[in-house]
Design an enzyme around this catalytic site. Structure first.
Site, PDB file in Angstrom:
ATOM      1  N   ARG A 118      -4.527  -4.087  -0.483  1.00 16.70           N
ATOM      2  CA  ARG A 118      -3.492  -3.671  -1.423  1.00 16.70           C
ATOM      3  C   ARG A 118      -2.509  -4.826  -1.540  1.00 16.70           C
ATOM      4  O   ARG A 118      -2.637  -5.858  -0.905  1.00 16.70           O
ATOM      5  CB  ARG A 118      -2.794  -2.379  -0.983  1.00 16.70           C
ATOM      6  CG  ARG A 118      -3.466  -1.109  -1.535  1.00 16.70           C
ATOM      7  CD  ARG A 118      -2.446  -0.058  -1.993  1.00 16.70           C
ATOM      8  NE  ARG A 118      -1.481  -0.613  -2.933  1.00 16.70           N
ATOM      9  CZ  ARG A 118      -0.223  -0.167  -3.047  1.00 16.70           C
ATOM     10  NH1 ARG A 118       0.204   0.814  -2.270  1.00 16.70           N
ATOM     11  NH2 ARG A 118       0.599  -0.708  -3.918  1.00 16.70           N
ATOM     12  N   ASP A 151       0.495   2.061   4.993  1.00 14.69           N
ATOM     13  CA  ASP A 151       1.061   0.769   4.584  1.00 14.69           C
ATOM     14  C   ASP A 151       1.120  -0.245   5.716  1.00 14.69           C
ATOM     15  O   ASP A 151       0.837  -1.422   5.514  1.00 14.69           O
ATOM     16  CB  ASP A 151       2.486   0.961   4.040  1.00 14.69           C
ATOM     17  CG  ASP A 151       2.478   1.480   2.619  1.00 14.69           C
ATOM     18  OD1 ASP A 151       1.458   1.305   1.930  1.00 14.69           O
ATOM     19  OD2 ASP A 151       3.489   2.065   2.198  1.00 14.69           O
ATOM     20  N   ARG A 152       1.559   0.195   6.904  1.00 17.05           N
ATOM     21  CA  ARG A 152       1.869  -0.755   7.974  1.00 17.05           C
ATOM     22  C   ARG A 152       0.991  -0.459   9.194  1.00 17.05           C
ATOM     23  O   ARG A 152       1.073   0.614   9.783  1.00 17.05           O
ATOM     24  CB  ARG A 152       3.354  -0.668   8.346  1.00 17.05           C
ATOM     25  CG  ARG A 152       4.268  -1.038   7.188  1.00 17.05           C
ATOM     26  CD  ARG A 152       5.752  -0.978   7.552  1.00 17.05           C
ATOM     27  NE  ARG A 152       6.203   0.363   7.890  1.00 17.05           N
ATOM     28  CZ  ARG A 152       6.490   1.306   6.989  1.00 17.05           C
ATOM     29  NH1 ARG A 152       6.345   1.058   5.699  1.00 17.05           N
ATOM     30  NH2 ARG A 152       6.914   2.492   7.379  1.00 17.05           N
ATOM     31  N   GLU A 277      14.407  -4.298  -3.757  1.00 14.49           N
ATOM     32  CA  GLU A 277      13.171  -4.334  -2.978  1.00 14.49           C
ATOM     33  C   GLU A 277      12.089  -5.038  -3.788  1.00 14.49           C
ATOM     34  O   GLU A 277      12.111  -5.032  -5.018  1.00 14.49           O
ATOM     35  CB  GLU A 277      12.688  -2.915  -2.632  1.00 14.49           C
ATOM     36  CG  GLU A 277      13.531  -2.209  -1.605  1.00 14.49           C
ATOM     37  CD  GLU A 277      12.852  -0.945  -1.069  1.00 14.49           C
ATOM     38  OE1 GLU A 277      13.336  -0.421  -0.066  1.00 14.49           O
ATOM     39  OE2 GLU A 277      11.841  -0.496  -1.646  1.00 14.49           O
ATOM     40  N   ARG A 293      12.888  -3.961  -7.586  1.00  7.48           N
ATOM     41  CA  ARG A 293      12.676  -2.512  -7.567  1.00  7.48           C
ATOM     42  C   ARG A 293      13.894  -1.839  -6.949  1.00  7.48           C
ATOM     43  O   ARG A 293      14.310  -2.199  -5.853  1.00  7.48           O
ATOM     44  CB  ARG A 293      11.421  -2.184  -6.758  1.00  7.48           C
ATOM     45  CG  ARG A 293      11.232  -0.723  -6.369  1.00  7.48           C
ATOM     46  CD  ARG A 293       9.966  -0.579  -5.533  1.00  7.48           C
ATOM     47  NE  ARG A 293       9.758   0.782  -5.045  1.00  7.48           N
ATOM     48  CZ  ARG A 293       8.666   1.193  -4.399  1.00  7.48           C
ATOM     49  NH1 ARG A 293       7.677   0.333  -4.165  1.00  7.48           N
ATOM     50  NH2 ARG A 293       8.546   2.445  -3.980  1.00  7.48           N
ATOM     51  N   ASP A 294      14.468  -0.865  -7.669  1.00  5.16           N
ATOM     52  CA  ASP A 294      15.528  -0.025  -7.112  1.00  5.16           C
ATOM     53  C   ASP A 294      14.879   1.285  -6.684  1.00  5.16           C
ATOM     54  O   ASP A 294      14.537   2.120  -7.516  1.00  5.16           O
ATOM     55  CB  ASP A 294      16.623   0.223  -8.158  1.00  5.16           C
ATOM     56  CG  ASP A 294      17.778   1.053  -7.615  1.00  5.16           C
ATOM     57  OD1 ASP A 294      17.570   1.841  -6.664  1.00  5.16           O
ATOM     58  OD2 ASP A 294      18.897   0.935  -8.152  1.00  5.16           O
ATOM     59  N   ASP A 324      11.020   0.954 -14.689  1.00  7.92           N
ATOM     60  CA  ASP A 324      10.533   1.441 -13.396  1.00  7.92           C
ATOM     61  C   ASP A 324       9.635   2.664 -13.585  1.00  7.92           C
ATOM     62  O   ASP A 324       9.404   3.128 -14.701  1.00  7.92           O
ATOM     63  CB  ASP A 324      11.724   1.759 -12.490  1.00  7.92           C
ATOM     64  CG  ASP A 324      11.393   1.666 -11.004  1.00  7.92           C
ATOM     65  OD1 ASP A 324      10.209   1.483 -10.664  1.00  7.92           O
ATOM     66  OD2 ASP A 324      12.319   1.782 -10.177  1.00  7.92           O
ATOM     67  N   ARG A 368       1.519   6.191 -11.699  1.00  8.66           N
ATOM     68  CA  ARG A 368       1.123   4.786 -11.821  1.00  8.66           C
ATOM     69  C   ARG A 368      -0.172   4.691 -12.627  1.00  8.66           C
ATOM     70  O   ARG A 368      -1.245   4.399 -12.109  1.00  8.66           O
ATOM     71  CB  ARG A 368       0.987   4.176 -10.428  1.00  8.66           C
ATOM     72  CG  ARG A 368       2.312   4.141  -9.682  1.00  8.66           C
ATOM     73  CD  ARG A 368       2.177   3.640  -8.259  1.00  8.66           C
ATOM     74  NE  ARG A 368       3.469   3.643  -7.585  1.00  8.66           N
ATOM     75  CZ  ARG A 368       3.684   3.226  -6.341  1.00  8.66           C
ATOM     76  NH1 ARG A 368       2.665   2.763  -5.618  1.00  8.66           N
ATOM     77  NH2 ARG A 368       4.888   3.266  -5.812  1.00  8.66           N
ATOM     78  N   TYR A 402       1.224  -1.687  -8.530  1.00  6.10           N
ATOM     79  CA  TYR A 402       2.221  -2.744  -8.502  1.00  6.10           C
ATOM     80  C   TYR A 402       1.921  -3.778  -9.589  1.00  6.10           C
ATOM     81  O   TYR A 402       0.787  -3.934 -10.042  1.00  6.10           O
ATOM     82  CB  TYR A 402       2.209  -3.450  -7.143  1.00  6.10           C
ATOM     83  CG  TYR A 402       2.955  -2.733  -6.033  1.00  6.10           C
ATOM     84  CD1 TYR A 402       3.305  -1.393  -6.125  1.00  6.10           C
ATOM     85  CD2 TYR A 402       3.304  -3.411  -4.862  1.00  6.10           C
ATOM     86  CE1 TYR A 402       3.978  -0.758  -5.105  1.00  6.10           C
ATOM     87  CE2 TYR A 402       3.979  -2.780  -3.828  1.00  6.10           C
ATOM     88  CZ  TYR A 402       4.314  -1.452  -3.956  1.00  6.10           C
ATOM     89  OH  TYR A 402       4.988  -0.828  -2.948  1.00  6.10           O
TER      90      TYR A 402
END
Length: 470
Positions: A118, A151-152, A277, A293-294, A324, A368, A402
């Site tokens: 990703r 994600d992490r 961000e 990005r807010d 956004d 998205r 994204y």
């Protein structure tokens, strides 16, 4: 013939054969020496004849890259001279966007060895453009792809491959252990930034040409993170933005100036009512512009512009064409955060041209899906929702994700201006497509051109589920 005569005759024949063999060996040695001398001497001559034409047949390795070609002539010895990328040019005038690359990695990965990834992004040196991406330490259609919606993790790594190629173990280069990253080239070497570690103590590892040069420790202990797109290099200095703090409220945002991998200056933004961000940044006439990005309270995008001394200005894109996701219907914009549907968000980008702005955004207001480019000739400063150009690149029915900016410097293109480009991530799998056990993506990219272009859809196109999902 008596026995003695036979012995003498046989001996004479053997000596004759031995003598002839010795003469042939001496001749062979002399021939090899002369041939070597000629080849060595020819390497000292310069000119157009010093290009080496190499014919590759079938499968081979070239500069650590697997190539599957037949009877193809390749000119070897491309000039790799280092130069400082100035970054002083203005953006090229454009009228639309031309398709630049599409890697089809999910389609190919149903049968081939392709990484689960990703957050892909693209960055160019003065010699090449590369796709960077965050792997999950797993391949598509394999058991380790299970649960890669996360994600992490300690298995994630920043890697890169030639643009347009599906990222695989055979064509990809390891860059850094990371679940958040950025990379850029100053004309002399690659700077990579890889963030990894626990949420309350993550560390950013800076590398220059593959060697660790600097460490940045999380200063708020709330998920240190960076751009997920290219940093920006101007006159030998590279610039990046990092965020540390809440994703749904005021956080801490720092700009770093880096030279050959070493931090030479940093500042913290004074922006208590803004949220920055995953910034998409680009150089323009020696300055750096970032559109971000807010994730807190804005459905329009915040921006920060700064010079090489890190003197900065901040604001929000004023246009009523909101960039956004999620977002309200287009309408009355604001040069401050637009709070309607302002929570959450997605990484994106815009390009400023004076008072005008090219806005990249999903076609859907709430998910998205789809992607389009819109030219608002007054959108940087005015709050109406009027625009002149809309170009479709992914249909509303197809998944996107994204998106981010990257540029091609004049040193690469030969133009006298900075060519604006962008990439779009095409996410497949979970959490939206629940027939799979994995999450991954492919990517497409476009570059600005001063000519007519076309509306179409370039979707991911993979048919799901895969065998591993059954």
């Amino acid at each position: 013939m008596n026995p003695n005569q036979k012995i003498i005759t046989i001996g004479s024949i053997c000596m004759t054969i031995g003598t002839i063999s010795l003469i042939l060996q001496i001749g062979n040695i002399i021939s090899i020496w002369i041939s070597h001398s000629i080849q060595t001497g020819s390497q000292n001559h310069t000119g157009i004849c010093n290009q080496r034409i190499i014919t590759y047949e079938n499968n081979t390795w070239v500069n650590q890259t697997y190539v599957n070609i037949s009877n193809t002539n390749v000119v070897a010895g491309k000039d790799t001279t280092s130069m400082i990328l100035a970054g002083n040019s203005s953006l090229c005038p454009i009228r639309g966007w031309a398709i630049y690359s599409k890697d089809n990695s999910i389609r190919i990965g149903s049968k081939g060895d392709v990484f689960v990834i990703r957050e892909p992004f693209i960055s160019c040196s003065h010699l090449e453009c590369r796709t960077f991406f965050l792997t999950q330490g797993a391949l598509l259609n394999d058991k380790h792809s299970n649960g890669t919606v996360k994600d992490r993790s300690p298995y994630r790594a920043l890697m890169s491959c030639p643009i347009g190629e599906a990222p695989s173990p055979y064509n990809s280069r390891f860059e850094s252990v990371a679940w958040s990253a950025s990379a850029c080239h100053d004309g002399m070497g690659w700077l990579t930034i890889g963030i990894s570690g626990p949420d309350d103590g993550a560390v950013a590892v800076l590398k220059y040409n593959g060697i660790i040069t600097e460490i940045i420790k999380s200063w708020r202990k709330q998920i240190l993170r960076t751009q997920e797109s290219e940093c920006v290099c101007v006159n030998g200095s590279c610039f990046t933005i990092m965020t540390d703090g809440p994703s749904d409220g005021p956080a801490s945002y720092r700009i770093f100036k880096i030279e050959k991998g070493k931090i030479t200056k940093s500042i913290e933004l004074d922006a208590p009512n803004s949220h920055y961000e995953e910034c998409s940044c680009y150089p323009d006439t020696g300055k750096v512009m970032c559109v971000c990005r807010d994730n807190w309270h804005g459905s329009n995008r915040p921006w920060v512009s700064f010079n090489q001394n890190l003197d900065y200005q901040i604001g929000y894109i004023c246009s009523g064409v909101f960039g956004d996701n999620p977002r309200p219907k287009d309408g009355k914009g604001s040069c401050d955060p637009v709070n309607v549907d302002g929570a959450d968000g997605v990484k994106g980008f815009s390009y400023r041209y004076g008072d005008g702005v090219w806005i990249g955004r999903t076609k859907s207001n709430s998910s998205r899906k789809g992607f389009e480019m819109i030219w608002d000739p007054n959108g940087w400063t005015d709050t109406d929702d009027n625009f002149l150009v809309k170009q479709d690149v992914v249909a509303m029915t197809d998944w996107s994700g994204y998106s981010g900016s990257f540029v091609q410097h004049p040193e690469l293109t030969g133009l006298d201006c900075m060519r604006p480009c962008f990439w779009v991530e095409l996410i497949r799998g979970r959490p939206r497509e629940k027939t799979t056990i994995w999450t991954s993506g492919s990517s497409i990219s476009f570059c600005g051109v001063n000519s007519d272009t076309v509306n179409w859809s370039w979707p991911d196109g993979a048919e799901l589920p895969f065998t591993i999902d059954m």
